[in-house]
Write an enzyme that holds these catalytic residues in place. Structure first.
Site, PDB file in Angstrom:
ATOM      1  N   ILE A 183      17.160 -34.449  -5.180  1.00 24.00           N
ATOM      2  CA  ILE A 183      16.721 -33.403  -4.246  1.00 24.00           C
ATOM      3  C   ILE A 183      17.813 -32.333  -4.124  1.00 24.00           C
ATOM      4  O   ILE A 183      17.534 -31.132  -4.197  1.00 24.00           O
ATOM      5  CB  ILE A 183      16.410 -34.021  -2.864  1.00 24.00           C
ATOM      6  CG1 ILE A 183      15.281 -35.052  -2.990  1.00 24.00           C
ATOM      7  CG2 ILE A 183      16.056 -32.939  -1.848  1.00 24.00           C
ATOM      8  CD1 ILE A 183      15.234 -36.057  -1.844  1.00 24.00           C
ATOM      9  N   GLY A 184      19.047 -32.776  -3.966  1.00 27.56           N
ATOM     10  CA  GLY A 184      20.156 -31.829  -3.780  1.00 27.56           C
ATOM     11  C   GLY A 184      20.323 -30.872  -4.952  1.00 27.56           C
ATOM     12  O   GLY A 184      20.636 -29.701  -4.777  1.00 27.56           O
ATOM     13  N   ASN A 211      25.821 -50.363 -16.490  1.00 30.03           N
ATOM     14  CA  ASN A 211      25.302 -50.566 -15.143  1.00 30.03           C
ATOM     15  C   ASN A 211      24.257 -51.677 -15.255  1.00 30.03           C
ATOM     16  O   ASN A 211      23.122 -51.443 -15.658  1.00 30.03           O
ATOM     17  CB  ASN A 211      24.677 -49.255 -14.645  1.00 30.03           C
ATOM     18  CG  ASN A 211      24.178 -49.375 -13.216  1.00 30.03           C
ATOM     19  OD1 ASN A 211      24.275 -50.432 -12.607  1.00 30.03           O
ATOM     20  ND2 ASN A 211      23.650 -48.279 -12.699  1.00 30.03           N
ATOM     21  N   LYS A 243      21.637 -50.504 -18.032  1.00 33.49           N
ATOM     22  CA  LYS A 243      21.714 -49.119 -18.509  1.00 33.49           C
ATOM     23  C   LYS A 243      23.085 -48.920 -19.119  1.00 33.49           C
ATOM     24  O   LYS A 243      24.069 -49.473 -18.605  1.00 33.49           O
ATOM     25  CB  LYS A 243      21.544 -48.150 -17.335  1.00 33.49           C
ATOM     26  CG  LYS A 243      20.153 -48.137 -16.759  1.00 33.49           C
ATOM     27  CD  LYS A 243      20.035 -47.028 -15.718  1.00 33.49           C
ATOM     28  CE  LYS A 243      18.951 -47.365 -14.734  1.00 33.49           C
ATOM     29  NZ  LYS A 243      19.181 -46.909 -13.392  1.00 33.49           N
ATOM     30  N   ARG A 256      13.663 -45.687   3.069  1.00 30.60           N
ATOM     31  CA  ARG A 256      14.500 -46.335   4.091  1.00 30.60           C
ATOM     32  C   ARG A 256      14.505 -45.511   5.375  1.00 30.60           C
ATOM     33  O   ARG A 256      14.536 -44.281   5.325  1.00 30.60           O
ATOM     34  CB  ARG A 256      15.939 -46.490   3.616  1.00 30.60           C
ATOM     35  CG  ARG A 256      16.120 -47.399   2.424  1.00 30.60           C
ATOM     36  CD  ARG A 256      17.607 -47.669   2.184  1.00 30.60           C
ATOM     37  NE  ARG A 256      17.830 -48.326   0.920  1.00 30.60           N
ATOM     38  CZ  ARG A 256      18.479 -47.761  -0.111  1.00 30.60           C
ATOM     39  NH1 ARG A 256      18.994 -46.539  -0.017  1.00 30.60           N
ATOM     40  NH2 ARG A 256      18.645 -48.431  -1.228  1.00 30.60           N
ATOM     41  N   GLU A 261      27.725 -40.103 -12.422  1.00 27.00           N
ATOM     42  CA  GLU A 261      28.407 -41.369 -12.120  1.00 27.00           C
ATOM     43  C   GLU A 261      28.947 -42.028 -13.382  1.00 27.00           C
ATOM     44  O   GLU A 261      30.026 -42.613 -13.366  1.00 27.00           O
ATOM     45  CB  GLU A 261      27.447 -42.306 -11.383  1.00 27.00           C
ATOM     46  CG  GLU A 261      27.095 -41.771 -10.008  1.00 27.00           C
ATOM     47  CD  GLU A 261      25.953 -42.512  -9.366  1.00 27.00           C
ATOM     48  OE1 GLU A 261      26.220 -43.453  -8.628  1.00 27.00           O
ATOM     49  OE2 GLU A 261      24.791 -42.151  -9.607  1.00 27.00           O
ATOM     50  N   ARG A 317      29.859 -50.452 -13.623  1.00 30.10           N
ATOM     51  CA  ARG A 317      29.556 -50.109 -12.242  1.00 30.10           C
ATOM     52  C   ARG A 317      29.400 -51.437 -11.491  1.00 30.10           C
ATOM     53  O   ARG A 317      28.607 -52.291 -11.878  1.00 30.10           O
ATOM     54  CB  ARG A 317      28.233 -49.357 -12.214  1.00 30.10           C
ATOM     55  CG  ARG A 317      27.861 -48.951 -10.833  1.00 30.10           C
ATOM     56  CD  ARG A 317      26.369 -48.763 -10.680  1.00 30.10           C
ATOM     57  NE  ARG A 317      26.180 -48.170  -9.396  1.00 30.10           N
ATOM     58  CZ  ARG A 317      25.987 -46.888  -9.205  1.00 30.10           C
ATOM     59  NH1 ARG A 317      25.879 -46.092 -10.217  1.00 30.10           N
ATOM     60  NH2 ARG A 317      25.880 -46.411  -8.006  1.00 30.10           N
ATOM     61  N   ASN A 319      16.359 -40.390  -3.920  1.00 28.38           N
ATOM     62  CA  ASN A 319      15.470 -41.359  -3.289  1.00 28.38           C
ATOM     63  C   ASN A 319      16.250 -42.125  -2.227  1.00 28.38           C
ATOM     64  O   ASN A 319      15.792 -42.332  -1.111  1.00 28.38           O
ATOM     65  CB  ASN A 319      14.886 -42.276  -4.357  1.00 28.38           C
ATOM     66  CG  ASN A 319      13.737 -43.065  -3.787  1.00 28.38           C
ATOM     67  OD1 ASN A 319      13.009 -42.579  -2.922  1.00 28.38           O
ATOM     68  ND2 ASN A 319      13.598 -44.299  -4.226  1.00 28.38           N
ATOM     69  N   HIS A 330      26.868 -45.182  -2.729  1.00 27.77           N
ATOM     70  CA  HIS A 330      26.895 -43.955  -3.546  1.00 27.77           C
ATOM     71  C   HIS A 330      28.335 -43.478  -3.704  1.00 27.77           C
ATOM     72  O   HIS A 330      28.598 -42.294  -3.935  1.00 27.77           O
ATOM     73  CB  HIS A 330      26.102 -42.786  -2.902  1.00 27.77           C
ATOM     74  CG  HIS A 330      24.622 -42.990  -2.835  1.00 27.77           C
ATOM     75  ND1 HIS A 330      23.872 -42.492  -1.796  1.00 27.77           N
ATOM     76  CD2 HIS A 330      23.763 -43.617  -3.669  1.00 27.77           C
ATOM     77  CE1 HIS A 330      22.596 -42.799  -2.000  1.00 27.77           C
ATOM     78  NE2 HIS A 330      22.518 -43.491  -3.125  1.00 27.77           N
ATOM     79  N   HIS A 368      24.479 -36.244  -0.939  1.00 34.74           N
ATOM     80  CA  HIS A 368      23.827 -36.903  -2.085  1.00 34.74           C
ATOM     81  C   HIS A 368      22.393 -37.196  -1.635  1.00 34.74           C
ATOM     82  O   HIS A 368      22.145 -38.161  -0.904  1.00 34.74           O
ATOM     83  CB  HIS A 368      24.588 -38.190  -2.439  1.00 34.74           C
ATOM     84  CG  HIS A 368      23.961 -38.975  -3.551  1.00 34.74           C
ATOM     85  ND1 HIS A 368      24.556 -39.161  -4.783  1.00 34.74           N
ATOM     86  CD2 HIS A 368      22.781 -39.631  -3.619  1.00 34.74           C
ATOM     87  CE1 HIS A 368      23.774 -39.888  -5.559  1.00 34.74           C
ATOM     88  NE2 HIS A 368      22.682 -40.194  -4.870  1.00 34.74           N
ATOM     89  N   ARG A 391       8.557 -33.946  -4.210  1.00 36.89           N
ATOM     90  CA  ARG A 391       7.636 -32.958  -4.797  1.00 36.89           C
ATOM     91  C   ARG A 391       6.231 -33.159  -4.234  1.00 36.89           C
ATOM     92  O   ARG A 391       5.556 -32.195  -3.871  1.00 36.89           O
ATOM     93  CB  ARG A 391       7.621 -33.087  -6.326  1.00 36.89           C
ATOM     94  CG  ARG A 391       8.885 -32.550  -6.954  1.00 36.89           C
ATOM     95  CD  ARG A 391       9.081 -33.025  -8.353  1.00 36.89           C
ATOM     96  NE  ARG A 391       9.436 -34.445  -8.383  1.00 36.89           N
ATOM     97  CZ  ARG A 391      10.037 -35.042  -9.407  1.00 36.89           C
ATOM     98  NH1 ARG A 391      10.322 -34.351 -10.479  1.00 36.89           N
ATOM     99  NH2 ARG A 391      10.334 -36.322  -9.354  1.00 36.89           N
TER     100      ARG A 391
END
Ligand code: AMP
Length: 396
Positions: free
Chosen positions: A332-333, A7, A14, A241, A384, A91, A211, A180, A208, A285
């Site tokens: 978060i999910g 990626n 990465k 966003r 991913e 990716r 952030n 995503h 999803h 958080r």
């Protein structure tokens, strides 16, 4: 078969080396500050000490050459030569309307990635540099492009067309693409496997929530709608966003604050969302803590996030005429049971309900709905890199 997943960003790269028989991550690393002073590689291989190297690397080719050295190092690596890398999966953000599936990289694919620089100005140039760097350093290796926009290509025209003069679609391909996509593809397919749903007809909604956040609706693993649009700005309230707003807000702020359209778009991308509302943080958080201490704007930001997510889920149930599974993924999910509960709360009238005991989990695959719930509510951690590796293997 070992697949190197890459990626590439403009100054970072990465990577993961994945052994496909056992879907095992042999090595995981990141190169930061490529093209700047003190470029840094950090790599972890199973059972080996962490590898760190700091030296100036001029470009992605130098970085990839050092990554290969790190992967093949006797002390820190996990393979003995680069011949043990069977293929590279990249990716790639944007393929416009050219590709609805992953594809082996050819000169023509590289041309398409280049043609889409306008649509993915931050990512596509870096993705192409990563591909060309691998060509140089690992000559002859098979490479595959896995596009983040491919999942959204199965949307129907009425779902992806903006109600603006049609000539803009014809001239500039302005339409909804969705992002995503690799995550939505992985999670929706994994949901069908884990819950043993009908692989051709299962109606799945994937939330999803990280952030950046997006929600997709798919039938039999094929996207019918997704909340992001021409860019990732559309849809949910996100970390920074705004998600959906009246476009006239852009003109209003530009006039009142003497800003250009580009500057207002920057505000909508980087200073809005839950950060803009709370003025505290984009991190859930921090917001949860602040809300618990009585901070009203943190509470408002969280309530807005929940409200918008509910709106999307409700509308996707309507367009699909039902739903078999609602699935949570990303930071978060996967981790925030309070957000999951709050988003699903209110769907009891459809007999969709979370079980508080089952919901008390983090980062693992699980069904969290009550036994009586008509629809499964699930957590499926996204992966991913594994999806990119699987897509690459399938094309070998
Ligand atoms: P991502 O972009 O997928 O890495 O997700 C980042 C978001 O996930 C941030 O808003 C984090 O606050 C949130 N997150 C990560 N871990 C937790 C956690 N344990 N509880 C609540 N939110 C979390």
């Amino acid at each position: 078969m070992n697949i190197l997943v890459i990626n590439a960003g403009s100054s970072s790269l990465k990577y993961q080396l994945i052994e496909m028989d056992k879907s095992e991550v042999l090595a995981k690393g990141i190169v930061e500050r490529i093209g700047l002073e003190n470029t840094k590689i950090t790599q972890n291989c199973e059972g080996k000490p962490t590898f760190e190297l700091v030296r100036d690397m001029e470009d992605h080719s130098e970085a990839i050459a050092d990554v290969i050295k790190a992967l093949t190092s006797a002390e820190y690596g996990c393979i003995s030569s680069m011949n043990e890398i069977d293929a590279v999966g990249h990716r790639v953000l944007h393929a416009g309307m050219h590709y609805s599936a992953s594809t082996i990289i050819t000169e023509d694919v590289k041309r398409v990635i280049r043609d889409c620089f306008d649509l993915g100005p931050l990512h596509n140039p870096a993705n192409l540099i990563g591909i060309e760097a691998c060509e140089k350093v690992i000559p002859g290796i098979k490479q595959v492009a896995v596009f983040d926009t491919a999942f959204g290509q199965s949307m129907d025209k009425k779902a992806y067309t903006y109600a603006i003069p049609y000539e803009y679609y014809e001239k500039y391909f302005i339409r909804r693409y969705g992002f995503h996509g690799i995550s939505h593809m992985y999670v929706s397919n994994r949901t069908i496997q884990v819950a043993n749903l009908d692989k051709d007809n299962a109606k799945v909604i994937v939330c999803h929530l990280g952030n950046g956040s997006s929600i997709s609706a798919s039938i039999g693993g094929k996207c019918v709608d997704t909340s992001m649009g021409l860019t990732p700005l559309e849809g949910l309230v996100m970390g920074t966003r705004s998600g959906d707003i009246d476009p006239a807000v852009v003109q209003f702020i530009a006039n009142k604050e003497n800003r250009t359209v580009d500057e207002v778009l920057d505000i909508l991308n980087k200073k809005s969302g839950v950060l803009g509302i709370s003025d505290i943080s984009s991190d859930f958080r921090d917001l949860t803590n602040a809300a618990e201490e009585g901070n009203e704007r943190a509470r408002l930001a969280l309530d807005m996030f929940i409200y918008r997510a509910k709106k999307y889920i409700g509308s996707y149930i309507a367009i699909m005429g039902g739903v078999d599974a609602i699935v949570f993924t990303a930071g978060i999910g996967e981790n925030d049971k309070i957000m999951r509960k709050a988003i699903i709360d209110g769907f009891q009238f459809m007999n969709i309900e979370i079980d508080d005991v089952k919901n008390n989990i983090r980062g693992e695959e699980a069904i969290i709905s009550t036994d009586a719930s008509n629809t499964l509510v699930m957590v499926i951690p996204t992966n991913e890199e594994l999806k990119i590796a699987q897509e690459t293997q399938a094309l070998m």
